[in-house]
Scaffold this active site. Structure first.
Site, PDB file in Angstrom:
ATOM      1  N   THR A 254       0.857  -1.185   0.000  1.00 36.44           N
ATOM      2  CA  THR A 254       0.000   0.000   0.000  1.00 36.44           C
ATOM      3  C   THR A 254       0.891   1.233   0.000  1.00 36.44           C
ATOM      4  O   THR A 254       1.628   1.476   0.963  1.00 36.44           O
ATOM      5  CB  THR A 254      -0.925   0.008   1.232  1.00 36.44           C
ATOM      6  OG1 THR A 254      -1.681  -1.203   1.250  1.00 36.44           O
ATOM      7  CG2 THR A 254      -1.875   1.193   1.178  1.00 36.44           C
TER       8      THR A 254
ATOM      9  N   LYS B 173      -7.540   1.185  -2.106  1.00 39.81           N
ATOM     10  CA  LYS B 173      -7.033   0.603  -0.862  1.00 39.81           C
ATOM     11  C   LYS B 173      -6.933   1.663   0.230  1.00 39.81           C
ATOM     12  O   LYS B 173      -7.260   1.408   1.400  1.00 39.81           O
ATOM     13  CB  LYS B 173      -5.662  -0.034  -1.101  1.00 39.81           C
ATOM     14  CG  LYS B 173      -4.967  -0.587   0.135  1.00 39.81           C
ATOM     15  CD  LYS B 173      -5.731  -1.747   0.761  1.00 39.81           C
ATOM     16  CE  LYS B 173      -5.067  -2.246   2.051  1.00 39.81           C
ATOM     17  NZ  LYS B 173      -3.739  -2.824   1.840  1.00 39.81           N
TER      18      LYS B 173
END
Length: 212
Positions: free
Chosen positions: A33, A106
């Site tokens: 991420t 995300k």
């Protein structure tokens, strides 16, 4: 799958990085991420390669079962080439759009998770102040319209955020910070409430000497 943007660059870039040995036409999938721009810079700096941002969610158990949520941004034809590999561990596999779109999804997911943690912990605190049994309130939240994964997690970990302060706290702080950087003012309510959860975790870190 490393922790942050710096880790991605450390693994991929430089004379000893993975990309130095990749032939033209190879596919790079970033499962960490990161800031969307980290993936876009890789695409700009290595034009002979194809970059997909593909952050994941689900944890170790779902990874072992081949059921990780994988959020993909990038060229559809490149994704089709990578799909046979992704299908071995991705379920569901969702294509969000151009490069960086997977990271954006995300980050929004993690910010919503952080915000819901704050709301769930606050609901339990209010319940305690009004004499409600914590386990009974947890049962109500598990079966009522307020049900959420975050509320169930808060209940399972003791009705507060202290158990998450040293594990999820730093990662959520990173992700909410990236999302706040990506978004333009005014600050959405999502970011404001997510910061409330992170502030609560910081307080717990300060109270408990065993936490970093």
């Amino acid at each position: 799958c490393v922790v942050d943007d710096r880790g991605v660059d450390d693994v991929l870039r430089g004379p000893d990085g993975a990309l130095a040995a990749m032939p033209a036409g190879g596919i790079v999938m970033v499962h960490s991420t990161t800031h969307p721009d980290t993936c876009r810079r890789l695409d700009d700096d290595f034009p002979h390669l194809h970059v997909l941002d593909a952050p994941v969610s689900g944890g170790g158990a779902r990874a072992a079962a081949g059921q990780l949520l994988v959020m993909v941004g990038g060229d559809a034809e490149t994704l089709d080439r990578a799909r046979p590999i992704l299908d071995t561990f991705a379920y569901p596999l969702i294509h969000l759009g151009p490069l960086g779109a997977g990271q954006a999804a995300k980050l929004l997911n993690n910010a919503l998770f952080a915000a819901t943690l704050a709301l769930a912990a606050d609901a339990h605190a209010v319940g305690r102040d009004h004499g409600l049994d914590p386990a009974s309130l947890a049962a109500v939240l598990a079966h009522g319209s307020g049900r959420s994964y975050a509320a169930e997690l808060v209940a399972a970990l003791g009705y507060g955020l202290s158990a998450l302060a040293s594990s999820a706290g730093p990662l959520l702080t990173k992700d909410v910070g990236i999302l706040a950087d990506v978004l333009t003012p005014p600050t959405p309510l999502l970011i404001t409430v997510a910061h409330a959860a992170l502030d609560a975790m910081d307080l717990e870190r300060g109270r408990r000497k065993d936490l970093p």
